[in-house]
Design a protein around this motif. Sequence first.
Motif, mmCIF file in Angstrom:
data_model
loop_
_atom_site.group_PDB
_atom_site.id
_atom_site.type_symbol
_atom_site.label_atom_id
_atom_site.label_comp_id
_atom_site.label_asym_id
_atom_site.label_seq_id
_atom_site.Cartn_x
_atom_site.Cartn_y
_atom_site.Cartn_z
ATOM 1 N N THR A 1 10.196 -7.874 -11.894
ATOM 2 C CA THR A 1 8.775 -7.552 -11.757
ATOM 3 C C THR A 1 8.528 -6.727 -10.503
ATOM 4 O OG1 THR A 1 8.232 -9.508 -10.450
ATOM 5 C CG2 THR A 1 8.145 -9.752 -12.863
ATOM 6 N N LEU A 2 7.348 -6.154 -10.437
ATOM 7 C CA LEU A 2 6.977 -5.436 -9.226
ATOM 8 C C LEU A 2 6.936 -6.388 -8.037
ATOM 9 C CD1 LEU A 2 4.235 -3.084 -10.651
ATOM 10 C CD2 LEU A 2 6.541 -2.472 -9.933
ATOM 11 N N GLY A 3 6.556 -7.631 -8.277
ATOM 12 C CA GLY A 3 6.566 -8.629 -7.208
ATOM 13 C C GLY A 3 7.964 -8.867 -6.660
ATOM 14 N N GLU B 1 0.836 -1.205 0.000
ATOM 15 C CA GLU B 1 0.000 0.000 0.000
ATOM 16 C C GLU B 1 0.873 1.259 0.000
ATOM 17 O OE1 GLU B 1 -3.563 1.939 -0.350
ATOM 18 O OE2 GLU B 1 -3.209 -0.213 -0.423
ATOM 19 N N THR B 2 1.942 1.260 0.789
ATOM 20 C CA THR B 2 2.865 2.399 0.798
ATOM 21 C C THR B 2 3.523 2.558 -0.561
ATOM 22 O OG1 THR B 2 3.287 2.147 3.163
ATOM 23 C CG2 THR B 2 4.938 3.358 1.891
ATOM 24 N N MET B 3 3.923 1.450 -1.166
ATOM 25 C CA MET B 3 4.551 1.506 -2.491
ATOM 26 C C MET B 3 3.579 2.087 -3.513
ATOM 27 S SD MET B 3 6.601 -2.121 -2.398
ATOM 28 C CE MET B 3 7.573 -1.880 -3.895
ATOM 29 N N ARG B 4 2.323 1.673 -3.445
ATOM 30 C CA ARG B 4 1.295 2.206 -4.352
ATOM 31 C C ARG B 4 1.059 3.685 -4.104
ATOM 32 N NH1 ARG B 4 -3.104 -2.675 -3.773
ATOM 33 N NH2 ARG B 4 -2.072 -4.125 -5.187
ATOM 34 N N ASP B 5 0.982 4.070 -2.836
ATOM 35 C CA ASP B 5 0.755 5.478 -2.491
ATOM 36 C C ASP B 5 1.875 6.368 -3.018
ATOM 37 O OD1 ASP B 5 -1.608 4.848 -1.220
ATOM 38 O OD2 ASP B 5 -0.769 4.975 0.807
ATOM 39 N N VAL B 6 3.124 5.924 -2.855
ATOM 40 C CA VAL B 6 4.263 6.711 -3.345
ATOM 41 C C VAL B 6 4.184 6.842 -4.867
ATOM 42 C CG1 VAL B 6 6.785 6.761 -3.586
ATOM 43 C CG2 VAL B 6 5.748 6.215 -1.375
ATOM 44 N N LEU B 7 3.860 5.756 -5.554
ATOM 45 C CA LEU B 7 3.724 5.820 -7.012
ATOM 46 C C LEU B 7 2.648 6.815 -7.425
ATOM 47 C CD1 LEU B 7 3.985 2.101 -8.165
ATOM 48 C CD2 LEU B 7 5.507 3.970 -8.793
ATOM 49 N N ALA B 8 1.533 6.797 -6.708
ATOM 50 C CA ALA B 8 0.424 7.689 -7.047
ATOM 51 C C ALA B 8 0.771 9.147 -6.763
ATOM 52 C CB ALA B 8 -0.826 7.276 -6.275
ATOM 53 N N ASP C 1 0.566 -4.107 -10.433
ATOM 54 C CA ASP C 1 0.342 -5.544 -10.566
ATOM 55 C C ASP C 1 1.659 -6.251 -10.302
ATOM 56 O OD1 ASP C 1 -0.128 -8.150 -11.347
ATOM 57 O OD2 ASP C 1 -0.874 -7.633 -13.332
ATOM 58 N N ALA C 2 1.670 -7.157 -9.337
ATOM 59 C CA ALA C 2 2.911 -7.812 -8.916
ATOM 60 C C ALA C 2 3.603 -8.571 -10.042
ATOM 61 C CB ALA C 2 2.640 -8.746 -7.745
#
Length: 96
Positions: free
Chosen positions: A71-73, A14-21, A32-33
């Motif tokens: 990959t993101l995963g 979630e933190t990784m997604r938030d930073v990207l956004a 997507d992992a």
Amino acid sequence: MSENDLIDQSSIVETMRDVLAKRFGIVRSTFDADEPIETLGLDSMAFVEYVFDLETALKVHFPDVPRELKTLGDFVRFVTAEVSRQRTEAGPAERQ
């Protein structure tokens, strides 16, 4: 139970997604992992900035990010392992 289980991987993602956004305007639903890291559209400098922003958000310091992450995963597993390692080394008083 592995050491990584001690860290809530979903909150790291979630933190990784938030930073990207916030930093790059990449909507969280595009995370997507299984997706290659390159599909985010970040050039090498932007990826370095992303890593620095993650360090700040997660309150850790990453060693050199391995180039073999595809990959993101892969990247999530690397970040989770580093957060786990550093928080374990820090001890309970320094985790907060």
